[in-house]
Motif scaffolding. Structure first.
Motif, short mmCIF file in Angstrom:
data_model
loop_
_atom_site.label_atom_id
_atom_site.label_comp_id
_atom_site.label_asym_id
_atom_site.label_seq_id
_atom_site.Cartn_x
_atom_site.Cartn_y
_atom_site.Cartn_z
N ALA A 49 0.83 -1.21 0.00
CA ALA A 49 0.00 0.00 0.00
C ALA A 49 0.87 1.26 0.00
O ALA A 49 0.56 2.24 -0.68
CB ALA A 49 -0.93 0.00 1.21
N ASN A 65 -1.73 9.22 4.86
CA ASN A 65 -2.61 9.21 3.68
C ASN A 65 -2.73 7.81 3.08
O ASN A 65 -3.60 7.57 2.24
CB ASN A 65 -2.10 10.17 2.61
CG ASN A 65 -2.17 11.61 3.05
OD1 ASN A 65 -2.97 11.98 3.90
ND2 ASN A 65 -1.31 12.44 2.47
N VAL A 66 -1.86 6.90 3.50
CA VAL A 66 -1.89 5.53 3.00
C VAL A 66 -2.96 4.76 3.77
O VAL A 66 -3.01 4.81 5.01
CB VAL A 66 -0.51 4.85 3.19
CG1 VAL A 66 -0.56 3.39 2.77
CG2 VAL A 66 0.56 5.60 2.40
N LYS A 67 -3.82 4.08 3.03
CA LYS A 67 -4.89 3.29 3.65
C LYS A 67 -4.30 2.30 4.64
O LYS A 67 -3.36 1.57 4.32
CB LYS A 67 -5.70 2.56 2.58
CG LYS A 67 -6.88 1.83 3.13
CD LYS A 67 -7.68 1.15 2.05
CE LYS A 67 -8.85 0.41 2.69
NZ LYS A 67 -9.67 -0.26 1.72
N GLN A 104 2.30 1.56 -3.55
CA GLN A 104 1.24 1.98 -4.47
C GLN A 104 0.92 3.46 -4.31
O GLN A 104 0.73 4.17 -5.30
CB GLN A 104 -0.01 1.13 -4.27
CG GLN A 104 0.14 -0.28 -4.79
CD GLN A 104 -1.07 -1.15 -4.47
OE1 GLN A 104 -2.06 -0.70 -3.90
NE2 GLN A 104 -0.98 -2.43 -4.83
N TYR A 105 0.87 3.92 -3.06
CA TYR A 105 0.62 5.35 -2.81
C TYR A 105 1.75 6.18 -3.42
O TYR A 105 1.51 7.18 -4.09
CB TYR A 105 0.51 5.63 -1.30
CG TYR A 105 0.27 7.08 -1.01
CD1 TYR A 105 -1.01 7.60 -0.95
CD2 TYR A 105 1.33 7.96 -0.80
CE1 TYR A 105 -1.24 8.95 -0.70
CE2 TYR A 105 1.12 9.30 -0.55
CZ TYR A 105 -0.17 9.79 -0.51
OH TYR A 105 -0.39 11.13 -0.27
N ARG A 106 2.99 5.75 -3.19
CA ARG A 106 4.15 6.47 -3.71
C ARG A 106 4.12 6.51 -5.24
O ARG A 106 4.39 7.55 -5.85
CB ARG A 106 5.42 5.79 -3.21
CG ARG A 106 6.70 6.47 -3.62
CD ARG A 106 7.90 5.78 -3.00
NE ARG A 106 8.10 4.45 -3.55
CZ ARG A 106 8.81 3.49 -2.97
NH1 ARG A 106 9.38 3.68 -1.80
NH2 ARG A 106 8.96 2.32 -3.56
N HIS A 144 1.10 8.95 -6.26
CA HIS A 144 1.14 10.36 -5.83
C HIS A 144 2.52 11.00 -5.87
O HIS A 144 2.67 12.17 -5.55
CB HIS A 144 0.58 10.48 -4.41
CG HIS A 144 -0.84 10.07 -4.31
ND1 HIS A 144 -1.22 8.79 -3.94
CD2 HIS A 144 -1.99 10.73 -4.55
CE1 HIS A 144 -2.53 8.70 -3.94
NE2 HIS A 144 -3.03 9.86 -4.32
#
Length: 89
Positions: free
Chosen positions: A49, A68-70, A52-54, A57
């Motif tokens: 996660a 901000n990461v789920k 994936q966020y990195r 964004h």
């Protein structure tokens, strides 16, 4: 003379310890899934996660942005923040 040598040795120890401490931190912007999983409480799903966020964004600007990461809240951030850094380009 001996006193100067001991002082230099002690100073060198503290300087090398601080660099070793910084080197032990995980960089949110470059860490692999395996490196992230070495953090306390981070398993494969959380590591993926973060990556994936990195990817979606861009680079993290601060460690606090990790919330901000789920699946990562303020409590988890407090646990991890001492182990993390964010590289700046």
């Amino acid at each position: 003379m001996l006193r100067k040598s001991i002082s230099a040795l002690v100073l060198s120890f503290f300087l090398s310890s601080s660099f070793a401490f910084a080197a032990d931190k995980v960089d949110l912007n470059t860490a692999t899934s395996e490196e992230l999983q070495m953090l306390s409480g981070v398993g494969p799903a959380t590591a993926d996660a973060i990556i994936q966020y990195r990817d979606a964004h861009g680079e993290f600007k601060t460690v606090e942005e990790l919330t901000n990461v789920k699946g990562i809240g303020h409590k988890k951030l407090q646990q991890l923040s001492e182990e993390l850094i964010v590289s700046k380009k």
